[in-house]
Design an enzyme around this catalytic site. Structure first.
Site, PDB file in Angstrom:
ATOM      1  CG  ASP B  67     -18.795 -32.316  -3.946  1.00  0.00           C
ATOM      2  OD1 ASP B  67     -19.819 -31.436  -4.246  1.00  0.00           O
ATOM      3  OD2 ASP B  67     -17.740 -32.049  -4.653  1.00  0.00           O
ATOM      4  CG  HIS B  68     -18.326 -29.232  -1.153  1.00  0.00           C
ATOM      5  ND1 HIS B  68     -17.284 -28.752  -0.878  1.00  0.00           N
ATOM      6  CD2 HIS B  68     -18.555 -29.642  -2.546  1.00  0.00           C
ATOM      7  CE1 HIS B  68     -16.346 -28.868  -1.790  1.00  0.00           C
ATOM      8  NE2 HIS B  68     -17.371 -29.423  -2.873  1.00  0.00           N
TER       9      HIS B  68
HETATM   10 ZN   LIG Z   1     -17.215 -29.606  -5.087  1.00  0.00          ZN
END
Ligand SMILES: [Zn+2]
Ligand SMILES: [Zn+2]
Lengths: 314, 314
Positions: B67-68
């Site tokens: 998610d990064h």
């Molecule tokens: Zn995260």
């Protein structure tokens, strides 16, 4: 069977069109969804639909360009997080396995289900009692594939009440009638199979192609299909670019549909150089060659019903 | 300097919040933008802003969770396609280089600019005449880093007209005055540097942290900062989960801000379990501990002006 377009643009996302992804919804047929390509933000597009990631049983990747695969790791991770625990089969060119495995490893993404990779994409790549999938290489700047999905004819349906009315007893005679045999009853009456069964239903044929120049393999994959999904990155004014970059014009797509005797053509992978106001002209250009044809937009859905063999835009 | 939040959610995208990304806009200061993390569809979020991908000079990756980082390959490819041709520096934990290089290789993405990777993230990771960046490891389930960006004090400004009025001739005396020396004029008059310069301006200090539990390094990175951006994945009711999954509660973030004597706290990386209607309660919980604090939403922008040293929400 429904086709739900999740991303219909080329190369990069725009406000109008996301990068490539298409869902073949086989919920009535097999309780499953098949994805074709998975560009970045496919999972974001899915948030705006009723699709359930855990229902995605197979993912077909036409080729390894970023606009067709950059959404795959995120989709797989979210599918797991949202409770998906059944195997996913990923069909793609050699390299798809290395891509998925290295990204999942580096990002420490743990999936609650196994992935089964199929990297040999020539000829029959899948078959069961309901459906078969054939793959063939197209003509792009890197290996790019098309898929032909054929539903098997549905078995004839036995009209039990009509058989009973004609005096057929329960038991093996019914099975014979269903299998196509005529039978002689004890009372001497001949009952024909055709009297007590409904005619066999032809299944659908859908051809979904990756990025390609105008090519013979596209015609073969699309031959006699109910639906052909073909790219149309360029138009007549940019024909030269199409050849250079390994793509088709919208007219190429229409000619392929025509030569392949396809019923309905749907074009996707449209360049962001086309503005919404250009679309009328493009549609005209395409329909001059193949009348039953559409330009796909993100979230367009087409529905195919077995009994009228026609694809209708929802 | 402005902070533009591009993605403020945790783990997976939702309709409200995309996965992590934050732009530190330094357009007035250095004609550039720095990105912190690049979750999937960061480039899609950018389409809805005035940010130019080619202006992105540095990308700081706090850690390698999907998610990064899942938006990084697509962002880099589109930056090239849109005319970006200057080097990008990518700062991230070991593995970031392998991730970017293998994805670009497999997807045959060719960039029109070089990437320079910095995988050693301890202490001073960048410094020039305008700004310095310190990094330190936080406390997460995998190596996760925070960054402290300090703008150097702006040099005192010489008030030329006032110097002329006091009889200072053009030439070396002006340079001495600007450098802080007092000078004696030929006519015997002493001119003090402070009479003809405008006081030195303190630069900004911004601390931007990756996923972390409540930890000492967060306090050190944030110490005396104008702005601290801290994650708040959980709240008081889910405190136990925060520890297990290596995250903070919103109260943890507020306590860190307080202990670090931060001016403004902005929390991001909010779980999708929080509903928009929960926000009032969360803000109250946070402001009880640290009054000057905000919950970030996608597309929130905060502006910091050198002369009043305060961050204001646009
Ligand atoms: Zn995260
Ligand atoms: Zn493409």
């Amino acid at each position: 069977m429904q086709l739900l377009f999740l991303g219909t643009g080329a190369g990069m996302p725009s406000k109008q069109r996301n990068t490539s992804s298409l869902a073949l919804k086989l919920l009535e047929e097999r309780g499953a969804v098949w994805l074709f390509d998975c560009g970045e933000a496919t999972q974001h597009q899915i948030l705006h639909t009723t699709l359930k990631p855990r229902k995605v049983e197979k993912i077909f990747i036409t080729h390894l360009h970023g606009d067709h695969i950059f959404g795959l790791p995120g989709f797989l991770g979210s599918r797991s997080f949202q409770g998906g625990d059944e195997t996913v089969e990923i069909y793609g060119p050699p390299g798809i396995r290395e891509y998925v495995e290295s990204v999942l490893r580096i990002s420490r993404t743990h999936l609650n289900y196994p992935i089964h990779f199929i990297e040999e994409l020539d000829g029959l790549v899948f078959e069961d009692e309901e459906v078969s999938v054939q793959a063939a290489k197209l003509d792009h700047v890197i290996p790019s594939y098309g898929f032909r999905i054929e539903q098997k004819p549905l078995p004839p349906k036995l009209l039990i009440e009509r058989a009973r009315d004609l005096g057929v007893p329960k038991g093996p005679l019914l099975a014979k009638l269903k299998a196509g045999e005529d039978v002689l009853l004890e009372n001497g009456r001949l009952v024909k199979s055709s009297e007590v069964t409904e005619a066999e239903n032809k299944g659908f044929i859908v051809a979904i192609l990756g990025d390609t120049r105008y090519c013979q393999a596209a015609i073969e994959l699309g031959s006699g299909a109910d639906v052909l999904v073909h790219e149309a990155t360029f138009d007549a004014d940019t024909q030269k670019l199409a050849g250079e970059y390994g793509h088709s014009t919208i007219r190429d797509a229409a000619e392929i549909a025509n030569l392949a005797s396809v019923k309905t053509l749907i074009v996707n992978h449209l360049s962001s150089r086309f503005l919404p106001e250009d679309e009328k002209k493009l549609v005209k250009e395409m329909r001059k060659v193949h009348a039953d044809s559409f330009i796909a937009h993100d979230f367009d859905e087409f529905d195919w019903k077995i009994h009228d063999h026609a694809l209708k835009k929802k």
